[in-house]
Design a protein around this motif. Structure first.
Motif, short mmCIF file in Angstrom:
data_model
loop_
_atom_site.label_atom_id
_atom_site.label_comp_id
_atom_site.label_asym_id
_atom_site.label_seq_id
_atom_site.Cartn_x
_atom_site.Cartn_y
_atom_site.Cartn_z
N GLY A 101 73.15 -76.88 -43.67
CA GLY A 101 74.11 -78.02 -44.28
C GLY A 101 75.29 -77.74 -45.09
N GLY A 102 76.20 -77.59 -44.13
CA GLY A 102 76.96 -77.32 -45.42
C GLY A 102 78.37 -77.53 -43.89
N GLU A 103 79.10 -78.46 -44.70
CA GLU A 103 80.83 -79.09 -44.32
C GLU A 103 81.48 -77.75 -42.86
OE1 GLU A 103 81.28 -82.18 -44.76
OE2 GLU A 103 82.79 -82.23 -43.21
N SER A 104 81.53 -76.02 -42.92
CA SER A 104 81.60 -75.43 -42.34
C SER A 104 81.34 -73.91 -42.67
CB SER A 104 83.57 -75.53 -43.02
OG SER A 104 83.98 -75.22 -44.18
N ARG A 105 81.58 -73.60 -41.57
CA ARG A 105 81.09 -71.90 -41.66
C ARG A 105 82.65 -70.49 -40.87
NH1 ARG A 105 78.34 -73.41 -45.19
NH2 ARG A 105 76.22 -73.32 -44.91
N VAL A 106 82.47 -69.90 -41.71
CA VAL A 106 83.57 -68.91 -40.48
C VAL A 106 82.40 -68.43 -39.22
CG1 VAL A 106 85.03 -66.78 -40.97
CG2 VAL A 106 84.55 -67.99 -43.21
N THR A 107 83.91 -68.09 -38.31
CA THR A 107 83.07 -67.70 -37.07
C THR A 107 83.92 -66.31 -36.93
OG1 THR A 107 82.27 -66.90 -34.69
CG2 THR A 107 84.13 -68.77 -35.37
N ARG A 108 83.34 -64.87 -37.22
CA ARG A 108 84.69 -63.50 -36.82
C ARG A 108 84.16 -62.90 -35.91
NH1 ARG A 108 81.82 -60.41 -40.81
NH2 ARG A 108 81.02 -61.75 -41.78
N CYS A 109 84.53 -61.62 -35.56
CA CYS A 109 84.17 -61.20 -34.73
C CYS A 109 83.69 -58.99 -35.15
CB CYS A 109 84.65 -60.86 -33.67
SG CYS A 109 84.14 -61.94 -32.40
N GLY A 110 84.83 -59.35 -36.60
CA GLY A 110 85.27 -57.76 -36.89
C GLY A 110 83.87 -57.75 -38.18
N TYR A 111 82.50 -56.49 -37.38
CA TYR A 111 82.04 -56.80 -38.59
C TYR A 111 81.85 -55.32 -38.80
CZ TYR A 111 78.93 -60.80 -39.49
OH TYR A 111 77.74 -62.01 -38.78
N GLY A 112 83.30 -54.35 -38.91
CA GLY A 112 82.87 -53.41 -39.48
C GLY A 112 81.90 -52.15 -38.28
N SER A 113 81.38 -51.13 -38.62
CA SER A 113 80.38 -50.85 -37.12
C SER A 113 79.52 -51.65 -36.36
CB SER A 113 80.30 -48.90 -37.95
OG SER A 113 79.16 -49.53 -38.60
N LYS A 114 79.05 -52.36 -37.38
CA LYS A 114 77.68 -53.72 -36.99
C LYS A 114 78.05 -54.20 -35.07
CE LYS A 114 76.08 -52.21 -41.37
NZ LYS A 114 77.53 -51.53 -41.58
N GLN A 115 78.80 -53.31 -34.67
CA GLN A 115 78.53 -54.01 -33.32
C GLN A 115 78.14 -55.00 -32.26
OE1 GLN A 115 80.12 -50.98 -30.72
NE2 GLN A 115 79.48 -52.25 -28.27
N VAL A 116 76.15 -54.74 -32.96
CA VAL A 116 76.07 -55.74 -32.31
C VAL A 116 76.66 -57.19 -32.65
CG1 VAL A 116 73.51 -55.81 -34.04
CG2 VAL A 116 73.44 -57.21 -31.57
N TYR A 117 76.48 -57.22 -34.00
CA TYR A 117 76.94 -58.79 -35.18
C TYR A 117 78.93 -59.16 -34.01
CZ TYR A 117 73.45 -58.28 -38.15
OH TYR A 117 72.30 -58.09 -38.30
N SER A 118 79.87 -57.67 -34.07
CA SER A 118 81.05 -58.49 -32.62
C SER A 118 80.23 -58.65 -31.74
CB SER A 118 81.77 -56.73 -33.21
OG SER A 118 81.71 -56.54 -33.97
#
Ligand SMILES: Cc1cc2nc3c(=O)[nH]c(=O)nc-3n(C[C@H](O)[C@H](O)[C@H](O)COP(=O)(O)OP(=O)(O)OC[C@H]3O[C@@H](n4cnc5c(N)ncnc54)[C@H](O)[C@@H]3O)c2cc1C
Length: 415
Positions: A81-98
């Motif tokens: 429900g917040g106004e804004s959220r960040v989207t980024r691909c840098g997740y360290g070594s957690k490749q699945v999230y990238s």
């Protein structure tokens, strides 16, 4: 079906009222009349970012979907429900999230393009760090491998590009130029309206806790709402955010850690912040003033435990003091800027910060989806795709999202 979902028409109208304000026509059509409601292939509980994207992907996979929420999509107490959220691909070594963040970006951009108002703001995302930094080094390796644009900036380059930001020698920047900010509430409400217009049944109702003993031969045939209505489906996706442990106590109790998180907006004209990207200087992160809302500053440190239903959402003086201390160091010209808005929300953390996307232990046709842990929003479209594959039998539950990997004690492993 004696008592059908759509008997709660007034509730549904309320659900869709806010959405109508987005300029999207979402009406009660004949397909949702009492006689037309049919058993769904999949009933999804929770119309946050995960529930709506699951509905999107499952419907695109040919499933008849009912989406039910106790209140409305991305309401004030929901984590989406917040106004804004960040989207980024840098997740360290957690490749699945990238990977998931990158694939999701295409869906966010498409949703943004067909919406009347922007949903994705392509501002870029900048990690400020002291080189060498393990997280940045690992992110660089993964993003290189996945061919996701990124670049390193020296302290001198940071000073030249972003004069409003105080940078000292030894600091550096990791910039993802294709990343940015998402309009959170707007995107979920917009998607919910689209789903309705595409034939997904949207309903309002508080679903009662689900227990193993309700199953027959390890499968559930229906959910019930607190006012006694019955929701029949072949499969069930439970995406209840910080309420996940209440609706699935046997599976989740003790494994969900909702924490109080404060977000502050400071009044600063565009001239004051120039062309700043979204930035992270952990534990603080934020966005420049988009759509005139003020310069966002949030602290990613986990706050105290919070009850999402009863908690008052008043900002604390301590959070403002901490944020001003940070501003004085990093953005000195904003240190005394007026506080123009604030929000108190909750992270719905798992023990390790990884999402939970798994089958209910004991109910084969019930899927648990959640634990965004302060970073899940951007991943909504990819989570929806994965869940659609699980439900249609094209994929199997996988690490690191398995319930069995979750402990009853927090030990955060994902930034
Ligand atoms: C301050 C803050 C900053 C964040 N920043 C970022 C960020 O920058 N980037 C990022 O990617 N992520 C971020 N996140 C994380 C992200 O926003 C959340 O992980 C995500 O929104 C969770 O969505 P959800 O669908 O699981 O839950 P929710 O949005 O909470 O939705 C759950 C829904 O389930 C419904 N529900 C609950 N119980 C029942 C029931 N019994 N019957 C019917 N309905 C029910 C609720 O009404 C609610 O609408 C942030 C979170 C917060 C709080």
């Amino acid at each position: 079906m004696g008592k059908t979902l759509d008997r709660d028409r007034a509730g549904r109208r309320t659900l869709l009222k806010g959405i109508g304000a987005l300029g999207v026509t979402a009406t009660l059509s004949s397909r949702t009349s009492a006689t037309a409601v049919k058993k769904a292939d999949v009933a999804i509980v929770g119309a946050g970012v995960f529930g709506t994207w699951c509905a999107d992907k499952l419907q695109r996979a040919g499933k008849r979907v009912t989406l039910i929420d106790a209140l409305s999509p991305a309401h004030s107490r929901a984590s989406s429900g917040g106004e804004s959220r960040v989207t980024r691909c840098g997740y360290g070594s957690k490749q699945v999230y990238s990977e998931w963040s990158w694939s999701s970006l295409a869906d966010w951009q498409a949703l943004s393009a067909r919406s009347g108002l922007p949903i994705f703001h392509p501002l870029g995302v900048l990690w400020i760090h002291r080189a060498p930094d393990e997280l940045v080094q690992a992110s660089t390796t993964v993003l290189k491998k996945l061919d996701i644009p990124h670049r390193l900036l020296s302290a001198r380059e940071l000073r030249e590009r972003y004069p409003v930001m105080k940078t000292v020698d030894g600091e550096a920047g990791f910039l993802e130029p294709r990343a940015g900010g998402l309009m959170a509430r707007r995107s979920v409400q917009r998607l919910a309206a689209e789903l309705e217009s595409r034939g997904v049944t949207l309903a309002r109702g508080r679903v009662q806790p689900i227990r193993r003993s309700q199953g027959k031969e390890g499968a559930l045939s229906a959910l019930t709402t607190s006012d006694g209505r019955r929701i029949d489906a072949e499969q069930f996706v439970i995406a209840c955010g910080p309420w996940l442990d209440r609706i699935c106590p046997e599976a989740m109790a003790g494994r969900l850690f909702p924490t109080r998180q404060e977000v502050l907006y400071f009044g600063a004209g565009a001239a004051a912040t120039g062309a700043l990207p979204v930035w992270a200087d952990l534990p603080f992160y934020g966005l420049p003033s988009i759509e005139g809302r003020g310069f966002k500053v949030a602290d990613d440190t986990h706050g105290a435990a919070i009850d999402p239903d009863s908690a008052h959402r008043r900002p604390s003086a301590a959070a403002e003091e901490k944020a001003r201390g940070f501003l004085a160091r990093r953005f000195p010209s904003l240190a005394d800027a007026p506080l123009v808005e604030s929000r108190v929300c909750q992270y719905e953390n798992s023990s390790d910060g990884h999402l939970v996307i798994d089958r209910h232990p004991g109910l084969d046709n019930v899927w648990l989806v959640g634990c965004g842990s302060g970073h899940g929003f951007k991943l909504g479209p990819a989570v929806g795709s994965h869940v659609a594959e699980l439900v249609t039998g094209k994929a199997k539950p996988r690490e690191p999202f398995l319930l069995a990997q979750k402990e009853r004690k927090q030990d955060r492993a994902v930034q």
